[in-house]
Design an enzyme around this catalytic site. Structure first.
Site, PDB file in Angstrom:
ATOM      1  N   PRO A   1       1.564  -2.346   4.526  1.00 47.34           N
ATOM      2  CA  PRO A   1       1.318  -1.062   4.414  1.00 47.34           C
ATOM      3  C   PRO A   1       2.566  -0.069   4.127  1.00 47.34           C
ATOM      4  O   PRO A   1       3.814  -0.626   4.270  1.00 47.34           O
ATOM      5  CB  PRO A   1       0.906  -0.507   5.876  1.00 47.34           C
ATOM      6  CG  PRO A   1       0.838  -1.798   6.575  1.00 47.34           C
ATOM      7  CD  PRO A   1       1.579  -3.004   6.051  1.00 47.34           C
TER       8      PRO A   1
ATOM      9  N   GLU B   1      -2.259  -0.003  -9.054  1.00 50.28           N
ATOM     10  CA  GLU B   1      -3.019   1.170  -9.009  1.00 50.28           C
ATOM     11  C   GLU B   1      -1.876   2.241  -8.779  1.00 50.28           C
ATOM     12  O   GLU B   1      -1.339   2.383  -7.555  1.00 50.28           O
ATOM     13  CB  GLU B   1      -3.801   1.184  -7.779  1.00 50.28           C
ATOM     14  CG  GLU B   1      -4.994   0.168  -7.855  1.00 50.28           C
ATOM     15  CD  GLU B   1      -6.159   0.635  -8.940  1.00 50.28           C
ATOM     16  OE1 GLU B   1      -5.763   1.775  -9.431  1.00 50.28           O
ATOM     17  OE2 GLU B   1      -6.911  -0.122  -9.246  1.00 50.28           O
TER      18      GLU B   1
ATOM     19  N   GLY C   1       0.679  -1.142   0.015  1.00 48.34           N
ATOM     20  CA  GLY C   1       0.138   0.014   0.186  1.00 48.34           C
ATOM     21  C   GLY C   1       0.609   1.219   0.122  1.00 48.34           C
ATOM     22  O   GLY C   1       2.130   1.242   0.413  1.00 48.34           O
ATOM     23  N   ALA C   2       0.086   2.202  -0.542  1.00 49.78           N
ATOM     24  CA  ALA C   2       0.678   3.764  -0.343  1.00 49.78           C
ATOM     25  C   ALA C   2       0.285   4.102   1.108  1.00 49.78           C
ATOM     26  O   ALA C   2      -0.525   3.412   1.668  1.00 49.78           O
ATOM     27  CB  ALA C   2       0.196   4.494  -1.587  1.00 49.78           C
ATOM     28  N   TRP C   3       0.626   5.420   1.215  1.00 47.59           N
ATOM     29  CA  TRP C   3       0.339   6.017   2.576  1.00 47.59           C
ATOM     30  C   TRP C   3      -0.927   6.866   2.788  1.00 47.59           C
ATOM     31  O   TRP C   3      -1.286   7.573   3.705  1.00 47.59           O
ATOM     32  CB  TRP C   3       1.480   6.844   3.260  1.00 47.59           C
ATOM     33  CG  TRP C   3       2.448   7.524   2.065  1.00 47.59           C
ATOM     34  CD1 TRP C   3       3.481   7.347   1.606  1.00 47.59           C
ATOM     35  CD2 TRP C   3       1.894   8.928   1.510  1.00 47.59           C
ATOM     36  NE1 TRP C   3       3.769   8.390   0.752  1.00 47.59           N
ATOM     37  CE2 TRP C   3       2.828   9.255   0.689  1.00 47.59           C
ATOM     38  CE3 TRP C   3       0.722   9.704   1.619  1.00 47.59           C
ATOM     39  CZ2 TRP C   3       2.962  10.382  -0.160  1.00 47.59           C
ATOM     40  CZ3 TRP C   3       0.839  11.015   0.977  1.00 47.59           C
ATOM     41  CH2 TRP C   3       2.003  11.211   0.144  1.00 47.59           C
ATOM     42  N   ASN C   4      -1.364   7.015   1.699  1.00 49.28           N
ATOM     43  CA  ASN C   4      -2.593   8.079   1.647  1.00 49.28           C
ATOM     44  C   ASN C   4      -3.910   7.752   2.247  1.00 49.28           C
ATOM     45  O   ASN C   4      -4.613   8.168   2.764  1.00 49.28           O
ATOM     46  CB  ASN C   4      -2.865   8.726   0.046  1.00 49.28           C
ATOM     47  CG  ASN C   4      -3.242   7.677  -0.777  1.00 49.28           C
ATOM     48  OD1 ASN C   4      -2.905   6.456  -0.743  1.00 49.28           O
ATOM     49  ND2 ASN C   4      -3.498   8.229  -2.035  1.00 49.28           N
TER      50      ASN C   4
ATOM     51  N   GLU D   1       5.514   2.171   5.242  1.00 51.43           N
ATOM     52  CA  GLU D   1       6.151   2.245   6.589  1.00 51.43           C
ATOM     53  C   GLU D   1       5.697   3.599   7.146  1.00 51.43           C
ATOM     54  O   GLU D   1       5.891   3.948   8.371  1.00 51.43           O
ATOM     55  CB  GLU D   1       7.544   2.025   6.528  1.00 51.43           C
ATOM     56  CG  GLU D   1       8.501   3.142   6.317  1.00 51.43           C
ATOM     57  CD  GLU D   1       8.384   3.789   4.736  1.00 51.43           C
ATOM     58  OE1 GLU D   1       7.777   2.930   3.880  1.00 51.43           O
ATOM     59  OE2 GLU D   1       9.058   4.729   4.631  1.00 51.43           O
TER      60      GLU D   1
HETATM   61  P1  NDP Z   1       5.579   4.493  -3.310  1.00 50.94           P
HETATM   62  O1  NDP Z   1       5.549   3.863  -5.024  1.00 50.94           O
HETATM   63  O2  NDP Z   1       6.777   5.188  -3.124  1.00 50.94           O
HETATM   64  O3  NDP Z   1       5.422   2.924  -2.527  1.00 50.94           O
HETATM   65  C1  NDP Z   1       4.233   2.181  -2.588  1.00 50.94           C
HETATM   66  C2  NDP Z   1       4.618   1.087  -1.636  1.00 50.94           C
HETATM   67  O4  NDP Z   1       5.487   0.151  -2.391  1.00 50.94           O
HETATM   68  C3  NDP Z   1       4.898   1.281  -0.330  1.00 50.94           C
HETATM   69  O5  NDP Z   1       4.449   0.579   0.445  1.00 50.94           O
HETATM   70  C4  NDP Z   1       6.432   1.039  -0.685  1.00 50.94           C
HETATM   71  O6  NDP Z   1       7.304   0.710   0.491  1.00 50.94           O
HETATM   72  C5  NDP Z   1       6.326  -0.096  -1.302  1.00 50.94           C
HETATM   73  N1  NDP Z   1       7.607  -0.232  -2.312  1.00 50.94           N
HETATM   74  C6  NDP Z   1       8.689   0.315  -2.696  1.00 50.94           C
HETATM   75  N2  NDP Z   1       9.637  -0.172  -3.559  1.00 50.94           N
HETATM   76  C7  NDP Z   1       9.311  -1.456  -3.590  1.00 50.94           C
HETATM   77  C8  NDP Z   1       9.744  -2.424  -4.285  1.00 50.94           C
HETATM   78  N3  NDP Z   1      10.809  -2.564  -4.991  1.00 50.94           N
HETATM   79  N4  NDP Z   1       9.038  -3.668  -4.314  1.00 50.94           N
HETATM   80  C9  NDP Z   1       8.100  -3.690  -3.443  1.00 50.94           C
HETATM   81  N5  NDP Z   1       7.327  -2.667  -2.653  1.00 50.94           N
HETATM   82  C10 NDP Z   1       8.091  -1.681  -2.790  1.00 50.94           C
HETATM   83  O7  NDP Z   1       4.378   5.321  -3.145  1.00 50.94           O
HETATM   84  P2  NDP Z   1       3.936   6.124  -1.996  1.00 50.94           P
HETATM   85  O8  NDP Z   1       3.905   5.318  -0.897  1.00 50.94           O
HETATM   86  O9  NDP Z   1       4.827   7.300  -1.932  1.00 50.94           O
HETATM   87  O10 NDP Z   1       2.443   6.763  -2.231  1.00 50.94           O
HETATM   88  C11 NDP Z   1       2.246   7.676  -3.377  1.00 50.94           C
HETATM   89  C12 NDP Z   1       2.180   7.323  -4.873  1.00 50.94           C
HETATM   90  O11 NDP Z   1       0.939   5.950  -4.750  1.00 50.94           O
HETATM   91  C13 NDP Z   1       1.562   8.285  -5.756  1.00 50.94           C
HETATM   92  O12 NDP Z   1       2.114   8.155  -7.060  1.00 50.94           O
HETATM   93  C14 NDP Z   1       0.174   7.869  -6.209  1.00 50.94           C
HETATM   94  O13 NDP Z   1      -0.358   8.349  -7.225  1.00 50.94           O
HETATM   95  C15 NDP Z   1      -0.040   6.494  -5.924  1.00 50.94           C
HETATM   96  N6  NDP Z   1      -1.376   6.116  -5.245  1.00 50.94           N
HETATM   97  C16 NDP Z   1      -2.314   5.269  -6.478  1.00 50.94           C
HETATM   98  C17 NDP Z   1      -3.417   5.131  -6.103  1.00 50.94           C
HETATM   99  C18 NDP Z   1      -4.406   4.210  -7.079  1.00 50.94           C
HETATM  100  O14 NDP Z   1      -5.217   3.722  -6.754  1.00 50.94           O
HETATM  101  N7  NDP Z   1      -3.837   4.522  -8.376  1.00 50.94           N
HETATM  102  C19 NDP Z   1      -4.095   5.267  -4.964  1.00 50.94           C
HETATM  103  C20 NDP Z   1      -3.213   5.935  -3.855  1.00 50.94           C
HETATM  104  C21 NDP Z   1      -1.861   6.530  -4.136  1.00 50.94           C
HETATM  105  P3  NDP Z   1       7.915   1.891   1.171  1.00 50.94           P
HETATM  106  O15 NDP Z   1       7.145   2.945   1.476  1.00 50.94           O
HETATM  107  O16 NDP Z   1       8.644   1.494   2.464  1.00 50.94           O
HETATM  108  O17 NDP Z   1       8.928   2.402   0.179  1.00 50.94           O
END
Ligand code: NDP
Length: 484
Positions: free
Chosen positions: A177, A250, A150-153, A179
């Site tokens: 989730p 997503e 998951g993302a953080w929003n 972090e």
């Molecule tokens: P990130 O892409 O940075 O991270 C998403 C998740 O993936 C986090 O849990 C992250 O862990 C994990 N992750 C990072 N690198 C890897 C890897 N190599 N392999 C597996 N997992 C990994 O996104 P954000 O958390 O910054 O969220 C914002 C983004 O999410 C925006 O681009 C937004 O548009 C998108 N988003 C899309 C939605 C949709 O439904 N289309 C809805 C909500 C957000 P960690 O955080 O520890 O790096």
């Protein structure tokens, strides 16, 4: 620490800790206060999660859909009963105003559990008649262990949007989730057990990207669903492809919102506010490129500025607050850099643009006018409260410009011309479109993106296709002939 959970992970029906994992500080974005300390999953924790998920899957799938659905719907009821406490937790974790979390986070998670719980009993294959009494039937089977990242929003919503369809189809689910916002998914896991879920069907483990990567590459995992940015999506999709796993992606966007001269100005301003400033702009589908036809531009900008003055910026736990901080200092800095770029590249700052003094990661709602297509703020996802207003003259021109992006998550149009509305929407290269509204996401409707914004759909019956697969069975009743 006011939001410290019993332990970092929830595996096989119980909280589990391994302090050897890297520390994760959970921060209340309104004050910078550390509200919990967790540990990233170690290889031993990841192994426990996968083993427990695998062990639970066959029995879970063997239950009737009615039984599985009843558990999911019970979980939905418990979430609704505890909406207040869960919303406070979500506000502490994300900084989003309670005014929002109390109506859009735990509640939308409950909607997903209720909806897919309701569908579970009706998931079937089909019967296909062949000549001479022969027939074919299909069995709709679970995929196995499904990983959600998951993302953080929208931490609660994302956990439930991924777990509910997976579980309804007889899969088990492991959720990691972000972090930045690790707390609420643990509550969902607790509630599942209270609702009668067998241990292990929904495990939550914490961690940075490396934990997500370890889950994605494990050969015992059948499916990966990621909500995150496009760059992370590319990595996760590639890693999943190596194991030929099912995926749902997503990802991010830079969605267009087109406002024609004949639109109702008040509604268009409402759409632009909902599509740019809800959750302090941290929404993937936001319509951040607002194309305004020249005849309505001044009226639109004037009314927008008046309404933005009414934003109540403050303590997100106060129910009167309608605009909270950014999720983290890091995200705030990313957004501030984009604001600087907007100024440097010649966009006109029409509203806001500054960090708000004091504790917490607050930023003013920000509007740039006179933005052109080539500017960085019009091309890259900012993921913060920054709206770019661009001018346009006619429909063909604006549609071509709206589609001129690698992203394709969402798109919206405001007009009172019914024919034009449907024509424009048909021309959008985007998965989720809006006419005279913006950012609705009811569980009954498919949600997802095209182009670089994603693969597959969440919510609605469409999600079932992404969490199950069909086995085809040929049955011959007549004699079987062979060439020799
Ligand atoms: P990130 O892409 O940075 O991270 C998403 C998740 O993936 C986090 O849990 C992250 O862990 C994990 N992750 C990072 N690198 C890897 C890897 N190599 N392999 C597996 N997992 C990994 O996104 P954000 O958390 O910054 O969220 C914002 C983004 O999410 C925006 O681009 C937004 O548009 C998108 N988003 C899309 C939605 C949709 O439904 N289309 C809805 C909500 C957000 P960690 O955080 O520890 O790096």
């Amino acid at each position: 620490m006011r939001a410290q959970p019993q332990a970092s992970h929830f595996i096989n029906g119980a909280y589990v800790e391994d302090t050897a994992g890297a520390e994760i500080d959970v921060i209340f974005p309104a004050t910078g206060e550390v509200i919990a300390k967790l540990h990233s999953a170690t290889p031993a924790i990841i192994e426990q999660a996968i083993t427990s998920s695998l062990a639970a899957q066959a029995d879970w799938e063997a239950m009737t859909g009615t039984e599985r659905g009843r558990i999911l719907r019970r979980a939905a009821d418990i979430i609704r009963e505890r909406n207040h406490d869960l919303s406070v937790l979500e506000t502490l974790d994300t900084g989003k105003p309670y005014q929002e979390t109390s109506v859009a986070d735990a509640t939308s998670g409950a909607d997903a559990l209720e909806y897919f719980g309701g569908l579970a009993a009706s998931l079937t294959g089909e019967h296909i008649q062949m000549p001479d009494g022969d027939f074919v039937y299909t069995r709709r089977e679970a995929l196995g262990v499904c990983v959600g990242i998951g993302a953080w929003n929208y931490p609660t919503q994302i956990a439930c949007w991924k777990a509910a369809p997976a579980l309804a189809c007889g899969n088990t689910s492991i959720f990691k989730p972000s972090e930045t916002t690790p707390l609420s998914a643990l509550k969902v896991a607790e509630i599942m057990i209270e609702a009668g879920a067998p241990a292990g069907i929904f495990n939550v483990i914490q961690g940075y990207g490396d934990v997500g990567a370890a889950l994605v590459t494990d050969p015992r995992v059948a499916k990966v669903s990621l909500t995150g940015s496009v760059p992370t999506g590319r990595k996760v999709y590639a890693a999943a492809a190596a194991g030929m796993k099912h995926v749902t992606m997503e990802l991010g966007g830079k969605s267009p919102m087109i406002i024609f001269d004949d639109a109702d100005v008040e509604n268009a301003v409402s759409g632009a506010i909902l599509g740019n400033f809800y959750s302090s702009g941290q929404v993937c589908s936001n319509g951040t490129r607002v194309f305004v036809q020249k005849g309505i531009k001044e009226a639109f900008l004037k009314r927008l500025a008046e309404r933005l003055e009414n934003a109540v910026i403050g303590d997100p736990l106060d129910p009167e607050t309608s605009f909270g901080p950014m999720v983290s200092e890091g995200q705030l800095n990313i957004v501030m850099n984009y604001i600087e770029k907007g100024k440097e590249e010649g966009a006109r700052l029409a509203f806001g643009g500054a960090r708000i003094d004091g504790e917490g990661f607050y930023l003013q709602p920000t509007v740039f006018a006179d933005v052109t297509d080539d500017m960085t703020i019009a091309r890259e996802e900012i993921f913060g409260p920054v709206m770019s207003v661009l001018d346009f003259d006619d429909e063909d021109e604006v549609l071509a410009r709206a589609n001129d992006t690698e992203f394709g998550l969402a798109a919206g149009v405001f007009t009172n011309d019914l024919t034009r509305a449907h024509r424009v929407v048909a021309g959008f290269e985007a998965g989720t479109c809006y006419i005279n509204t913006y950012n609705d996401a009811p569980v009954e409707a498919p949600f997802g993106g095209s182009k670089a914004s994603g693969v597959g759909r969440e919510n609605s019956k469409a999600a079932i296709e992404h969490y199950s697969e069909l086995k085809t069975v040929y049955v011959r009743l007549s004699d079987l002939e062979a060439p020799f």
